[in-house]
Scaffold this motif. Structure first.
Motif, short mmCIF file in Angstrom:
data_model
loop_
_atom_site.label_atom_id
_atom_site.label_comp_id
_atom_site.label_asym_id
_atom_site.label_seq_id
_atom_site.Cartn_x
_atom_site.Cartn_y
_atom_site.Cartn_z
N UNK A 443 0.81 -1.22 0.00
CA UNK A 443 0.00 0.00 0.00
C UNK A 443 0.84 1.26 0.00
N UNK A 444 2.17 1.12 -0.14
CA UNK A 444 2.98 2.31 -0.32
C UNK A 444 2.75 2.92 -1.68
N UNK A 445 2.61 2.08 -2.71
CA UNK A 445 2.34 2.52 -4.08
C UNK A 445 0.95 2.10 -4.53
N UNK A 446 0.35 1.16 -3.82
CA UNK A 446 -0.99 0.65 -4.12
C UNK A 446 -1.15 0.43 -5.62
N UNK A 447 -0.35 -0.48 -6.14
CA UNK A 447 -0.23 -0.65 -7.57
C UNK A 447 -1.14 -1.76 -8.09
N UNK A 448 -2.13 -1.37 -8.88
CA UNK A 448 -2.97 -2.38 -9.53
C UNK A 448 -2.11 -3.28 -10.40
N UNK A 449 -2.38 -4.57 -10.34
CA UNK A 449 -1.60 -5.53 -11.11
C UNK A 449 -0.47 -6.17 -10.34
N UNK A 450 -0.25 -5.73 -9.11
CA UNK A 450 0.85 -6.27 -8.30
C UNK A 450 0.56 -7.69 -7.83
N UNK A 467 -0.43 -19.58 -0.84
CA UNK A 467 -0.31 -18.15 -1.13
C UNK A 467 -1.49 -17.73 -2.00
N UNK A 468 -2.23 -16.72 -1.53
CA UNK A 468 -3.44 -16.24 -2.20
C UNK A 468 -3.20 -14.84 -2.79
N UNK A 469 -3.54 -14.67 -4.04
CA UNK A 469 -3.60 -13.35 -4.66
C UNK A 469 -5.06 -12.93 -4.69
N UNK A 470 -5.40 -11.87 -3.96
CA UNK A 470 -6.77 -11.38 -3.90
C UNK A 470 -6.89 -10.21 -4.87
N UNK A 471 -7.70 -10.37 -5.90
CA UNK A 471 -7.78 -9.34 -6.94
C UNK A 471 -9.24 -9.06 -7.31
N UNK A 472 -9.51 -7.80 -7.57
CA UNK A 472 -10.78 -7.42 -8.16
C UNK A 472 -10.68 -7.45 -9.67
N UNK A 473 -11.81 -7.23 -10.33
CA UNK A 473 -11.80 -7.30 -11.80
C UNK A 473 -10.94 -6.20 -12.41
N UNK A 474 -10.93 -5.00 -11.82
CA UNK A 474 -10.11 -3.92 -12.36
C UNK A 474 -8.63 -4.25 -12.29
N UNK A 475 -8.20 -4.75 -11.17
CA UNK A 475 -6.80 -5.14 -11.01
C UNK A 475 -6.46 -6.32 -11.91
N UNK A 476 -7.34 -7.29 -12.00
CA UNK A 476 -7.06 -8.47 -12.83
C UNK A 476 -6.81 -8.06 -14.28
N UNK A 477 -7.65 -7.15 -14.79
CA UNK A 477 -7.51 -6.75 -16.18
C UNK A 477 -6.24 -5.95 -16.44
N UNK A 478 -5.65 -5.39 -15.39
CA UNK A 478 -4.39 -4.69 -15.54
C UNK A 478 -3.23 -5.64 -15.89
#
Length: 627
Positions: A443-450, A467-478
């Motif tokens: 959350x220092x850069x809060x980078x979508x796609x990370x 290990x879980x990657x939690x992503x919303x649709x906006x981030x996933x599409x990035x």
């Protein structure tokens, strides 16, 4: 006479990197654990050939996107407590500029990563070459200069012998707990392939000690006095607690003194969620319990935190009369923030010495204060229970119910990776962290796609853990591209993909600042031109499956729990896809407990913006500068 060996610059660099180690607390680790790369004309004949030449000494990982490769390296470095990282090599041009976002993320979060972009010819036999940026007023500028402001160290190796001091400086910065971040060595493609007689001592094993400096005695005495005179102290745990592996020292400090602990996004998990002194997240995305303590605190002890605007409520949260700050931080720059008393030291060393000094003085907070924050913590946990409650069995879950379903199937071995969207706020308020490294929020850069590439890096550092990657649709599409990498290398990450049809977080923010959720939903255009039509028929689950991932679809909370349990047990990359309420009703979590300053239009005709400006002015009037 010094013994030498004749190698290309690229071969020498790979051989040098393979011989670098770190050591802290008598634990020795390889500094550069592997190299990521995508090859083009700027690095294929140099570093590409060198990695073939020394393949046994330097593991290699093939990536799909240069930015994502940096994210994977950063995820590995954070999970390795900054004691080990990866290198990333790219060609010139777009391959190199794709590194910039990842470099900024690494540097802002104080996480080490080594970047090795190719560069244009140093000897300039043809000018310009393919993908070269021509700068009429400066012949020594290339696109790699974009990396200068986001790197903690930058050098361009225009002659072979220049590699020796540059490589040593690069290792110094990567292993410095104060200065670490992205390090860039730009490598002209002709220099990479040039041979040189290298002194053999350049390739000798080197061990870089990662320091644990203790506090200055005068600063420690001032810190003890500040704590002893405080009636309502609150400790804010930041990412430095984790980087230092100071969690046990923090727990002892809290138990000896009775001082409650709130955490930033980077510091969450410094105490287990059920520790009596753990008050949860602080700031804009924090808990009501932590933020109420922050408003009335007379001493705020920052341990390893940078005091970002989310933590301070944009300068409105720490509002108690006469509030003072005591800043335990290994970086003097952060130690002096908010006009605080600096305690410049490694977080673990500083906490240990501060605890012992307070123990000798018999300091402990008043029992009435303990009773107050204990009741506040219990009330908040009841709110979390209500958010996680499953509700109707056959309806779409809310996002907090998705988090609750995951909470029900994991244990202390699981690691959650997230960075952007509406999930960070819900997770910071609601997630019950069970182990120090379970909560991996960038959350220092809060980078979508990370999230997806970072989860790959985390899994590489901790191959035995879910290990879980939690992503919303906006981030996933990035940036879904590294799913291919996970499938190719059999890296069994789990992706929890939450479909809410838009940029939910920014949609909510837009509404609050008078933007009326303009262009934040993923919907067809309506006749008036606005994006208010039906949701787009985008099947992200099918997309993940097309990239080779196993996909489990869940429609209800019951389905979701079963799918999460199945994914957790899987030994191949697996995605759980769930559709929640739409973007304008996605969360259902408790609202923000502290303000965040996003300036609102000073003049407007639309009622929503006029009302938002009135609310903005009200909050601004409560801001204070701590001098």
């Amino acid at each position: 006479m010094t013994s030498t060996t004749r190698l290309t610059v690229a071969q020498a660099l790979v051989r040098f990197l393979a011989a670098q180690y770190t050591e802290r607390d008598s634990v020795r680790r390889r500094l550069i654990g592997a190299t990521w790369g995508i090859f083009g004309h700027g690095n294929v004949a140099g570093l590409g050939q060198a990695l073939v030449e020394y393949g046994d000494a330097m593991p290699f990982h093939q990536g799909r996107n240069e930015q994502a490769m940096v994210h994977a390296a950063v995820g590995y470095a954070r999970q390795s407590n900054r004691l080990s990282t990866h290198a990333v090599t790219t060609s010139i041009g777009p391959g190199a500029t794709n590194l910039v976002t990842g470099a900024a993320l690494a540097t802002i979060n104080h996480l080490p990563v080594l970047l090795l972009p190719g560069d244009v010819f140093a000897t300039r036999p043809a000018d310009p070459v393919l993908q070269q940026l021509e700068v009429p007023h400066a012949g020594d500028v290339s696109v790699n200069d974009c990396l200068r402001p986001v790197s903690k160290y930058f050098d361009r190796i225009t002659r072979p012998e220049a590699l020796i001091p540059a490589a040593l400086q690069a290792m110094r910065v990567l292993t410095d707990p104060v200065d670490t971040g992205a390090v860039t060595l730009a490598l002209p493609q002709d220099v990479q392939a040039e041979a040189f007689d290298w002194p053999l001592e350049f390739f000798a094993e080197r061990t870089w000690t990662v320091r644990r400096p203790g506090p200055d005695p005068v600063e420690l005495a001032d810190a003890v006095q500040a704590v002893r005179t405080a009636r309502r102290p609150l400790l804010v745990a930041g990412g430095g607690v984790h980087h230092s592996r100071a969690e046990e020292a923090l727990a002892e400090f809290a138990e000896v003194t009775g001082i409650p602990v709130a955490s930033t996004q980077a510091g969450k998990g410094s105490l287990r969620w059920d520790h009596p002194q753990d008050m949860g997240g602080i700031g804009h995305t924090g808990t009501a319990a932590a933020d109420e303590l922050a408003r009335t605190a007379d001493l705020v002890i920052g341990a390893g935190t940078r005091y970002t605007d989310f933590t301070t409520g944009s300068g409105t949260l720490f509002s108690g009369d006469g509030v003072r700050f005591l800043n335990l931080n290994i970086a003097p720059f952060d130690g002096h923030k908010l006009a605080g008393l600096p305690l410049v030291a490694d977080a673990r060393s500083g906490l240990e010495e501060l605890t012992e000094a307070l123990r000798l003085h018999g300091y402990r907070v008043d029992l009435r204060y303990v009773a107050e924050y204990t009741e506040d913590k219990q009330r908040w946990e009841h709110r979390v229970d209500a958010c996680f409650e499953a509700g109707e069995p056959d309806v779409r879950p809310t996002q907090p119910q998705v988090i609750g379903a995951l909470d029900a199937v994991v244990d202390e071995s699981d690691i959650l990776v997230n960075a952007a969207g509406s999930l960070p706020g819900d997770l910071h308020r609601l997630w019950r962290t069970r182990s120090p490294d379970q909560y991996h929020l960038e959350y220092g850069y809060s980078c979508m796609g990370y999230e997806i590439p970072a989860a790959i890096g985390v899994r590489m550092a901790a191959p035995e853990r879910p290990v879980w990657a939690l992503v919303g649709d906006g981030t996933y599409l990035m940036m879904p591209t590294e799913i291919v990498t996970a499938v190719q290398d059999g890296i069994a990450i789990k992706v929890l993909l939450v479909q809410n049809h838009g940029y939910a977080s920014i949609g909510g923010l837009s509404e609050s600042v008078g933007g009326e959720r303009f262009a934040t939903a993923y919907r067809f255009r309506a006749p008036d031109g606005a994006y208010t039509g039906a949701p787009l028929p985008v099947d992200l689950a099918a997309n993940a499956a097309s990239l080779g991932m196993r996909v489990l679809r869940a429609k209800t909370v019951g389905d979701l729990r079963a799918a999460l349990a199945e994914a957790r047990a899987a030994d191949t990359p697996t995605c759980v896809y769930v559709e929640t309420e739409t973007a304008d009703t996605v969360s259902g979590a408790p609202p923000a407990q502290a303000w965040w300053d996003v300036p609102v239009a000073e003049t407007a005709t639309r009622p929503s913006a006029v009302k938002a400006r009135e609310e903005y002015d009200r909050h601004v009037s409560t801001r204070r500068r701590h001098l």
